[in-house]
Write an enzyme that holds these catalytic residues in place. Structure first.
Site, PDB file in Angstrom:
ATOM      1  N   ASN A   9       0.872  -1.175   0.000  1.00  0.00           N
ATOM      2  CA  ASN A   9       0.000   0.000   0.000  1.00  0.00           C
ATOM      3  C   ASN A   9       0.910   1.227   0.000  1.00  0.00           C
ATOM      4  O   ASN A   9       1.531   1.527   1.010  1.00  0.00           O
ATOM      5  CB  ASN A   9      -0.885  -0.056   1.258  1.00  0.00           C
ATOM      6  CG  ASN A   9      -1.718   1.196   1.445  1.00  0.00           C
ATOM      7  OD1 ASN A   9      -1.807   2.040   0.554  1.00  0.00           O
ATOM      8  ND2 ASN A   9      -2.342   1.320   2.613  1.00  0.00           N
ATOM      9  N   LYS A  11       0.135   4.272  -0.164  1.00  0.00           N
ATOM     10  CA  LYS A  11      -0.472   5.452   0.485  1.00  0.00           C
ATOM     11  C   LYS A  11      -0.213   6.687  -0.378  1.00  0.00           C
ATOM     12  O   LYS A  11      -0.218   6.576  -1.604  1.00  0.00           O
ATOM     13  CB  LYS A  11       0.059   5.587   1.921  1.00  0.00           C
ATOM     14  CG  LYS A  11      -0.102   4.275   2.709  1.00  0.00           C
ATOM     15  CD  LYS A  11       0.122   4.406   4.174  1.00  0.00           C
ATOM     16  CE  LYS A  11      -0.095   3.047   4.836  1.00  0.00           C
ATOM     17  NZ  LYS A  11       0.049   3.100   6.279  1.00  0.00           N
ATOM     18  N   HIS A  96      -9.480   1.062   4.946  1.00  0.00           N
ATOM     19  CA  HIS A  96      -8.194   1.227   5.631  1.00  0.00           C
ATOM     20  C   HIS A  96      -8.381   2.128   6.854  1.00  0.00           C
ATOM     21  O   HIS A  96      -9.164   3.078   6.822  1.00  0.00           O
ATOM     22  CB  HIS A  96      -7.155   1.828   4.671  1.00  0.00           C
ATOM     23  CG  HIS A  96      -5.775   1.780   5.235  1.00  0.00           C
ATOM     24  ND1 HIS A  96      -5.324   2.714   6.147  1.00  0.00           N
ATOM     25  CD2 HIS A  96      -4.773   0.890   5.074  1.00  0.00           C
ATOM     26  CE1 HIS A  96      -4.095   2.383   6.505  1.00  0.00           C
ATOM     27  NE2 HIS A  96      -3.733   1.289   5.870  1.00  0.00           N
ATOM     28  N   GLU A  98      -6.662   4.431   8.044  1.00  0.00           N
ATOM     29  CA  GLU A  98      -6.422   5.867   7.827  1.00  0.00           C
ATOM     30  C   GLU A  98      -7.657   6.528   7.227  1.00  0.00           C
ATOM     31  O   GLU A  98      -7.949   7.689   7.516  1.00  0.00           O
ATOM     32  CB  GLU A  98      -5.182   6.065   6.942  1.00  0.00           C
ATOM     33  CG  GLU A  98      -3.904   5.807   7.739  1.00  0.00           C
ATOM     34  CD  GLU A  98      -2.724   5.309   6.928  1.00  0.00           C
ATOM     35  OE1 GLU A  98      -2.734   5.427   5.694  1.00  0.00           O
ATOM     36  OE2 GLU A  98      -1.768   4.789   7.554  1.00  0.00           O
ATOM     37  N   GLU A 168      -5.413  -5.273  10.431  1.00  0.00           N
ATOM     38  CA  GLU A 168      -4.405  -4.252  10.679  1.00  0.00           C
ATOM     39  C   GLU A 168      -4.683  -3.549  12.007  1.00  0.00           C
ATOM     40  O   GLU A 168      -5.473  -2.596  12.050  1.00  0.00           O
ATOM     41  CB  GLU A 168      -4.430  -3.213   9.546  1.00  0.00           C
ATOM     42  CG  GLU A 168      -4.092  -3.781   8.204  1.00  0.00           C
ATOM     43  CD  GLU A 168      -3.500  -2.716   7.279  1.00  0.00           C
ATOM     44  OE1 GLU A 168      -2.380  -2.925   6.797  1.00  0.00           O
ATOM     45  OE2 GLU A 168      -4.139  -1.669   7.087  1.00  0.00           O
ATOM     46  N   GLY A 174       2.521   1.894  10.799  1.00  0.00           N
ATOM     47  CA  GLY A 174       3.477   2.989  10.663  1.00  0.00           C
ATOM     48  C   GLY A 174       4.185   3.350  11.961  1.00  0.00           C
ATOM     49  O   GLY A 174       4.824   4.396  12.054  1.00  0.00           O
ATOM     50  N   SER A 214       3.459  -2.475  10.209  1.00  0.00           N
ATOM     51  CA  SER A 214       4.916  -2.536  10.385  1.00  0.00           C
ATOM     52  C   SER A 214       5.521  -3.891   9.995  1.00  0.00           C
ATOM     53  O   SER A 214       6.471  -4.347  10.623  1.00  0.00           O
ATOM     54  CB  SER A 214       5.303  -2.155  11.819  1.00  0.00           C
ATOM     55  OG  SER A 214       4.864  -0.834  12.104  1.00  0.00           O
TER      56      SER A 214
HETATM   57  P1  PGA Z   1       2.873   0.032   7.643  1.00  0.00           P
HETATM   58  O1  PGA Z   1       1.415   0.260   7.003  1.00  0.00           O
HETATM   59  O2  PGA Z   1       3.428  -1.221   7.036  1.00  0.00           O
HETATM   60  O3  PGA Z   1       3.676   1.261   7.240  1.00  0.00           O
HETATM   61  O4  PGA Z   1       2.686  -0.077   9.110  1.00  0.00           O
HETATM   62  C1  PGA Z   1       0.556  -0.814   6.803  1.00  0.00           C
HETATM   63  C2  PGA Z   1      -0.751  -0.325   6.251  1.00  0.00           C
HETATM   64  O5  PGA Z   1      -1.237   0.733   6.663  1.00  0.00           O
HETATM   65  O6  PGA Z   1      -1.365  -0.975   5.380  1.00  0.00           O
END
Ligand code: PGA
Length: 252
Positions: A9, A11, A96, A98, A168, A174, A214
């Site tokens: 992803n 982003k 997601h 976010e 997730e 992140g 992560s």
């Molecule tokens: P990350 O993000 O690997 O940077 O933690 C994962 C995601 O949001 O899909």
């Protein structure tokens, strides 16, 4: 047998130029390394055409990170599924965290998008997961059940072969904090048993459940070794070949 499915992803990273250059490099590296998992990348909307072009002849799937819940119309700034399909995009990430937390997406809204994606013949990677507060209050299962039953409302059993779930935990995204493989596996096992209750044990058994939060070259193997972890949704570590290649070749 569930085939491992690893997704990147991107982003809000990668201009069309950078995305295309990176995608070509990734496709070559994946081929040279003999990667044999299902691989997907989800660039920002405007970067998608350049990435599709760069990935011609490769098996890497190009997905969108979101879409609108309507087919067309007066929705300024939005992107309809038909527009994605016209580009050759057949997979979309929905729900997601976010989008849930920064843009106020509710389960009801996400459900409308899931239903539209299915109607349009698309595959969905549906993200669910709890916040740290919810986990600490012992509400993990309650939160996952509410998200799954809300987001999958009226999704038929036949359509479930088009759905991948990404677990997730919000606190792991992140942040550099990963759920332990055991914690992730037990959340995945819960998701699988819940889907068995909503649908059937066959559907649950075939359901691909990715872990996200992560994921990196050093933790991917231990996560993927768990019975209920079938793939990964990777953010930060999907943005360079150096970091992403070891993830998509974790089994080599
Ligand atoms: P990350 O993000 O690997 O940077 O933690 C994962 C995601 O949001 O899909």
């Amino acid at each position: 047998m569930r085939k491992a499915y690893i997704a990147g992803n991107w982003k809000m990273n990668m201009t069309p130029g950078k995305g295309a250059a990176f995608a070509s490099e990734l496709a070559k590296a994946a081929k040279d390394a003999g990667a044999d998992v299902k691989i997907m990348v989800a660039p920002p909307f405007v970067t998608i055409p350049a990435v599709i072009d760069a990935l011609k002849g490769s098996d890497i799937i190009v997905a969108a990170q979101n879409m609108n819940d309507h087919k067309s119309g007066a929705y300024t700034g939005e992107v309809a599924p038909e527009m994605l399909k016209d580009l050759g995009v057949n997979t979309v990430i929905l729900g997601h965290s976010e989008r849930r937390s920064y843009y106020g997406e509710t389960d009801e809204f996400i459900n409308r998008k899931v239903l539209l994606a299915i109607e349009e013949g698309m595959d969905v990677v549906l993200c669910v997961g709890e916040t740290l507060e919810e986990r600490e209050e012992g509400k993990l299962e309650e939160v996952l059940s509410a998200q799954l039953s809300g987001d999958l409302m009226n999704v038929s059993a036949e359509a479930m072969s088009h759905i991948t779930i990404a677990y997730e935990p919000v606190w792991a995204i992140g942040t550099g904090k990963t759920a332990t493989p055991e914690d992730a596996d037990s959340a995945h096992a819960f998701i699988r048993s819940f889907v068995a209750k909503l649908y059937s044990s066959d559907i649950a058994e075939n359901l691909i459940i990715q872990y996200g939060g992560s994921v990196n070259a050093s933790n991917v193997k231990a996560l993927m070794a768990k019975e209920n972890i079938d793939g990964a949704l990777v953010g930060g570590a999907s943005l360079s070949v150096e970091k992403f290649l070891p993830i998509i070749t974790y089994n080599k």
